[in-house]
Design a protein around this motif. Structure first.
Motif, PDB file in Angstrom:
ATOM      1  N   LEU A  34       5.353 -12.073   1.335  1.00  0.00           N
ATOM      2  CA  LEU A  34       4.478 -11.774   2.463  1.00  0.00           C
ATOM      3  C   LEU A  34       5.205 -12.011   3.783  1.00  0.00           C
ATOM      4  CD1 LEU A  34       1.742 -11.047   3.685  1.00  0.00           C
ATOM      5  CD2 LEU A  34       1.033 -13.420   3.347  1.00  0.00           C
ATOM      6  N   PHE A  35       5.892 -13.139   3.899  1.00  0.00           N
ATOM      7  CA  PHE A  35       6.639 -13.419   5.121  1.00  0.00           C
ATOM      8  C   PHE A  35       7.718 -12.361   5.362  1.00  0.00           C
ATOM      9  CE2 PHE A  35       5.134 -17.823   4.234  1.00  0.00           C
ATOM     10  CZ  PHE A  35       4.437 -18.005   5.408  1.00  0.00           C
ATOM     11  N   GLU A  36       8.377 -11.942   4.289  1.00  0.00           N
ATOM     12  CA  GLU A  36       9.419 -10.919   4.419  1.00  0.00           C
ATOM     13  C   GLU A  36       8.837  -9.608   4.937  1.00  0.00           C
ATOM     14  OE1 GLU A  36      11.092 -10.702   0.548  1.00  0.00           O
ATOM     15  OE2 GLU A  36      12.154 -12.627   0.707  1.00  0.00           O
ATOM     16  N   ALA A  37       7.659  -9.244   4.438  1.00  0.00           N
ATOM     17  CA  ALA A  37       7.012  -8.007   4.887  1.00  0.00           C
ATOM     18  C   ALA A  37       6.589  -8.115   6.346  1.00  0.00           C
ATOM     19  CB  ALA A  37       5.810  -7.688   4.010  1.00  0.00           C
ATOM     20  N   MET A  38       6.088  -9.274   6.742  1.00  0.00           N
ATOM     21  CA  MET A  38       5.688  -9.481   8.137  1.00  0.00           C
ATOM     22  C   MET A  38       6.897  -9.370   9.065  1.00  0.00           C
ATOM     23  SD  MET A  38       3.132 -12.707   7.419  1.00  0.00           S
ATOM     24  CE  MET A  38       2.694 -13.082   9.125  1.00  0.00           C
ATOM     25  N   ARG A  39       7.968 -10.066   8.718  1.00  0.00           N
ATOM     26  CA  ARG A  39       9.151 -10.058   9.580  1.00  0.00           C
ATOM     27  C   ARG A  39       9.825  -8.692   9.569  1.00  0.00           C
ATOM     28  NH1 ARG A  39      14.611 -11.137  10.145  1.00  0.00           N
ATOM     29  NH2 ARG A  39      15.054 -12.251  12.106  1.00  0.00           N
ATOM     30  N   TYR A  40       9.895  -8.057   8.421  1.00  0.00           N
ATOM     31  CA  TYR A  40      10.474  -6.715   8.338  1.00  0.00           C
ATOM     32  C   TYR A  40       9.785  -5.778   9.329  1.00  0.00           C
ATOM     33  CZ  TYR A  40      11.376  -2.025   6.475  1.00  0.00           C
ATOM     34  OH  TYR A  40      11.710  -0.692   6.343  1.00  0.00           O
ATOM     35  N   SER A  41       8.484  -5.903   9.452  1.00  0.00           N
ATOM     36  CA  SER A  41       7.711  -4.959  10.249  1.00  0.00           C
ATOM     37  C   SER A  41       7.898  -5.148  11.751  1.00  0.00           C
ATOM     38  CB  SER A  41       6.226  -5.066   9.879  1.00  0.00           C
ATOM     39  OG  SER A  41       6.029  -4.710   8.527  1.00  0.00           O
ATOM     40  N   TYR A  42       8.156  -6.379  12.202  1.00  0.00           N
ATOM     41  CA  TYR A  42       8.372  -6.536  13.643  1.00  0.00           C
ATOM     42  C   TYR A  42       9.845  -6.552  14.032  1.00  0.00           C
ATOM     43  CZ  TYR A  42       8.985 -11.723  13.186  1.00  0.00           C
ATOM     44  OH  TYR A  42       9.409 -12.993  12.866  1.00  0.00           O
ATOM     45  N   THR A  43      10.741  -6.439  13.056  1.00  0.00           N
ATOM     46  CA  THR A  43      12.178  -6.399  13.374  1.00  0.00           C
ATOM     47  C   THR A  43      12.783  -5.023  13.131  1.00  0.00           C
ATOM     48  OG1 THR A  43      12.721  -7.211  11.145  1.00  0.00           O
ATOM     49  CG2 THR A  43      12.541  -8.852  12.917  1.00  0.00           C
ATOM     50  N   THR A  44      11.952  -4.005  12.970  1.00  0.00           N
ATOM     51  CA  THR A  44      12.484  -2.656  12.740  1.00  0.00           C
ATOM     52  C   THR A  44      12.738  -1.910  14.044  1.00  0.00           C
ATOM     53  OG1 THR A  44      10.202  -1.838  12.477  1.00  0.00           O
ATOM     54  CG2 THR A  44      11.425  -2.376  10.464  1.00  0.00           C
ATOM     55  N   GLY A  45      12.696  -2.607  15.161  1.00  0.00           N
ATOM     56  CA  GLY A  45      12.942  -1.964  16.448  1.00  0.00           C
ATOM     57  C   GLY A  45      11.687  -1.930  17.294  1.00  0.00           C
ATOM     58  N   GLY A  46      11.621  -0.986  18.212  1.00  0.00           N
ATOM     59  CA  GLY A  46      10.469  -0.885  19.091  1.00  0.00           C
ATOM     60  C   GLY A  46      10.826  -1.249  20.521  1.00  0.00           C
ATOM     61  N   LYS A  47      10.032  -0.798  21.450  1.00  0.00           N
ATOM     62  CA  LYS A  47      10.325  -0.954  22.872  1.00  0.00           C
ATOM     63  C   LYS A  47       9.971  -2.341  23.399  1.00  0.00           C
ATOM     64  CE  LYS A  47       8.910   3.894  23.400  1.00  0.00           C
ATOM     65  NZ  LYS A  47       8.323   4.011  22.048  1.00  0.00           N
ATOM     66  N   ALA A 110      -0.461  -3.026  -1.132  1.00  0.00           N
ATOM     67  CA  ALA A 110      -1.199  -4.293  -1.077  1.00  0.00           C
ATOM     68  C   ALA A 110      -0.482  -5.298  -0.176  1.00  0.00           C
ATOM     69  CB  ALA A 110      -1.367  -4.866  -2.479  1.00  0.00           C
ATOM     70  N   THR A 111       0.836  -5.390  -0.317  1.00  0.00           N
ATOM     71  CA  THR A 111       1.605  -6.307   0.518  1.00  0.00           C
ATOM     72  C   THR A 111       1.515  -5.902   1.988  1.00  0.00           C
ATOM     73  OG1 THR A 111       3.145  -6.756  -1.298  1.00  0.00           O
ATOM     74  CG2 THR A 111       3.887  -7.312   0.919  1.00  0.00           C
ATOM     75  N   ALA A 112       1.555  -4.599   2.261  1.00  0.00           N
ATOM     76  CA  ALA A 112       1.457  -4.116   3.638  1.00  0.00           C
ATOM     77  C   ALA A 112       0.110  -4.490   4.255  1.00  0.00           C
ATOM     78  CB  ALA A 112       1.657  -2.603   3.683  1.00  0.00           C
ATOM     79  N   ILE A 113      -0.962  -4.324   3.501  1.00  0.00           N
ATOM     80  CA  ILE A 113      -2.290  -4.690   4.007  1.00  0.00           C
ATOM     81  C   ILE A 113      -2.333  -6.182   4.337  1.00  0.00           C
ATOM     82  CG2 ILE A 113      -4.730  -4.936   3.395  1.00  0.00           C
ATOM     83  CD1 ILE A 113      -4.367  -2.357   1.702  1.00  0.00           C
ATOM     84  N   LEU A 114      -1.820  -6.997   3.426  1.00  0.00           N
ATOM     85  CA  LEU A 114      -1.825  -8.441   3.647  1.00  0.00           C
ATOM     86  C   LEU A 114      -0.928  -8.829   4.816  1.00  0.00           C
ATOM     87  CD1 LEU A 114      -1.715  -9.715  -0.049  1.00  0.00           C
ATOM     88  CD2 LEU A 114      -3.648  -9.845   1.545  1.00  0.00           C
ATOM     89  N   ALA A 115       0.209  -8.164   4.948  1.00  0.00           N
ATOM     90  CA  ALA A 115       1.115  -8.460   6.070  1.00  0.00           C
ATOM     91  C   ALA A 115       0.432  -8.154   7.395  1.00  0.00           C
ATOM     92  CB  ALA A 115       2.409  -7.652   5.928  1.00  0.00           C
ATOM     93  N   GLY A 116      -0.267  -7.022   7.459  1.00  0.00           N
ATOM     94  CA  GLY A 116      -1.001  -6.690   8.677  1.00  0.00           C
ATOM     95  C   GLY A 116      -2.093  -7.695   8.963  1.00  0.00           C
ATOM     96  N   ASP A 117      -2.860  -8.041   7.952  1.00  0.00           N
ATOM     97  CA  ASP A 117      -3.933  -9.028   8.119  1.00  0.00           C
ATOM     98  C   ASP A 117      -3.376 -10.367   8.605  1.00  0.00           C
ATOM     99  OD1 ASP A 117      -5.705  -7.129   7.210  1.00  0.00           O
ATOM    100  OD2 ASP A 117      -5.895  -7.977   5.192  1.00  0.00           O
ATOM    101  N   ALA A 118      -2.260 -10.785   8.007  1.00  0.00           N
ATOM    102  CA  ALA A 118      -1.676 -12.080   8.357  1.00  0.00           C
ATOM    103  C   ALA A 118      -1.122 -12.075   9.778  1.00  0.00           C
ATOM    104  CB  ALA A 118      -0.576 -12.439   7.362  1.00  0.00           C
ATOM    105  N   LEU A 119      -0.535 -10.967  10.210  1.00  0.00           N
ATOM    106  CA  LEU A 119      -0.021 -10.881  11.572  1.00  0.00           C
ATOM    107  C   LEU A 119      -1.158 -10.924  12.596  1.00  0.00           C
ATOM    108  CD1 LEU A 119       2.764  -8.215  11.046  1.00  0.00           C
ATOM    109  CD2 LEU A 119       3.121 -10.530  11.927  1.00  0.00           C
ATOM    110  N   GLN A 120      -2.265 -10.269  12.283  1.00  0.00           N
ATOM    111  CA  GLN A 120      -3.417 -10.313  13.177  1.00  0.00           C
ATOM    112  C   GLN A 120      -3.933 -11.750  13.307  1.00  0.00           C
ATOM    113  OE1 GLN A 120      -7.337  -8.976  11.854  1.00  0.00           O
ATOM    114  NE2 GLN A 120      -7.442  -7.640  13.647  1.00  0.00           N
ATOM    115  N   ALA A 121      -4.075 -12.436  12.186  1.00  0.00           N
ATOM    116  CA  ALA A 121      -4.543 -13.820  12.213  1.00  0.00           C
ATOM    117  C   ALA A 121      -3.563 -14.715  12.970  1.00  0.00           C
ATOM    118  CB  ALA A 121      -4.734 -14.335  10.784  1.00  0.00           C
TER     119      ALA A 121
END
Length: 297
Positions: A34-47, A110-121
């Motif tokens: 879960l932590f890996e999915a969360m970090r992967y999602s905010y380290t893929t770039g972006g402005k 499923a992991t993506a849904i949980l990663a999004g939920d966890a980042l929001q929390a």
């Protein structure tokens, strides 16, 4: 005039470091995927534009940089959650995000849904921490503002309108404007007024930043729609023309390219006018409004 690319890079470095510190402080071996999915999602770039708005609106009120960075991190956690969920098959069904596999493709749905939920929390957890601000009333106001920007009258409401429009195809300019205000401008607005909240600014300064961000956010989204029509794949790092493929109604599809360009320019001018109450310390905000919309000209 400031060197905006340098300021953006500095903001990215600071906010990314804060996000890592916050996330890694909670890491447990049993939830590593879960932590890996969360970090992967905010380290893929972006402005990191929303964090930039937080940090530079905070500078107007001499807010402690560490406090501003924590709020900026919370905003980026929330933004990342929205991107993860937007990409899911039930939403936009996007395989690519910023040139890399979207979270549900890199891991699983499923992991993506949980990663999004966890980042929001996690975003709200950061805002409620005393390290973010010593005054509990300020922390409550930050939570209230972010929850409104992200909820039924913000991002979620905008996404619902977007999904319904795909089924019915019934969107006029008024409805498209409302969609973009909810889906994009509300988060821009919170990011911009966060500095006033943290610095306990006047109502006048709060409204100036709010109105600036409302127009800038709409201009930014419309410019993005223009790039979707005219841009190249390398610039976007996503699939060009996806709105056309999906049959989504946008300002471009309704007004045409030239009238849409003119509307963006008007919105940017209006946004910058709102900042007249501030001196040159607000120049990075003014420059950002031009910088992120001038690629359409």
């Amino acid at each position: 005039m400031s060197d905006l690319p340098t300021l953006l890079a500095e903001c990215t470095t600071v906010v990314d470091e804060i996000m890592d510190v916050i996330l890694l402080s909670q890491t447990k071996d049993t939830e590593m995927r879960l932590f890996e999915a969360m970090r992967y999602s905010y380290t893929t770039g972006g402005k990191r534009l929303r964090p930039f708005l937080v940090t530079h609106s905070s500078a107007l009120f001499s807010v402690d940089q560490r406090c501003a960075a924590r709020v900026a991190a919370a905003v980026e956690f929330m933004h990342t959650y929205s991107l993860i969920h937007d990409d899911l098959p039930a939403m936009d069904n996007a395989d690519i995000r910023r040139g890399k596999p979207s979270c549900h493709r890199q891991f699983d749905e499923a992991t993506a849904i949980l990663a999004g939920d966890a980042l929001q929390a996690l975003a709200f957890e950061v805002l409620t921490a005393p390290e973010t601000h010593v005054d509990p009333a300020v922390r409550v106001e930050l939570v209230r503002g972010l929850s409104q920007a992200a909820g039924v009258n913000g991002m979620c409401g905008g996404q619902m309108i977007d999904l319904l429009a795909e089924r019915t195809g019934e969107l006029n300019i008024s409805k498209i404007t409302r969609l973009q205000h909810l889906k994009t401008s509300k988060m821009f607005a919170f990011s911009s007024v966060a500095g006033s909240i943290l610095g306990k600014g006047s109502h006048r300064s709060y409204m100036a930043l709010h109105n600036f961000a409302q127009d800038f956010g709409l201009a930014f989204q419309i410019a993005d729609d223009l790039l979707d029509v005219e841009g190249d794949r390398k610039k976007l790092c996503n699939s060009v023309g996806q709105n056309v493929v999906d049959g989504k109604a946008t300002f471009v599809s309704v007004l045409g390219v030239e009238r849409t360009r003119a509307h963006v320019s008007l919105l940017v001018d209006n946004a910058i006018t709102q900042l007249e109450v501030f001196d040159e310390v607000a120049d990075p905000l003014r420059e950002a409004a031009h910088y992120f919309t001038n690629s359409i000209n």
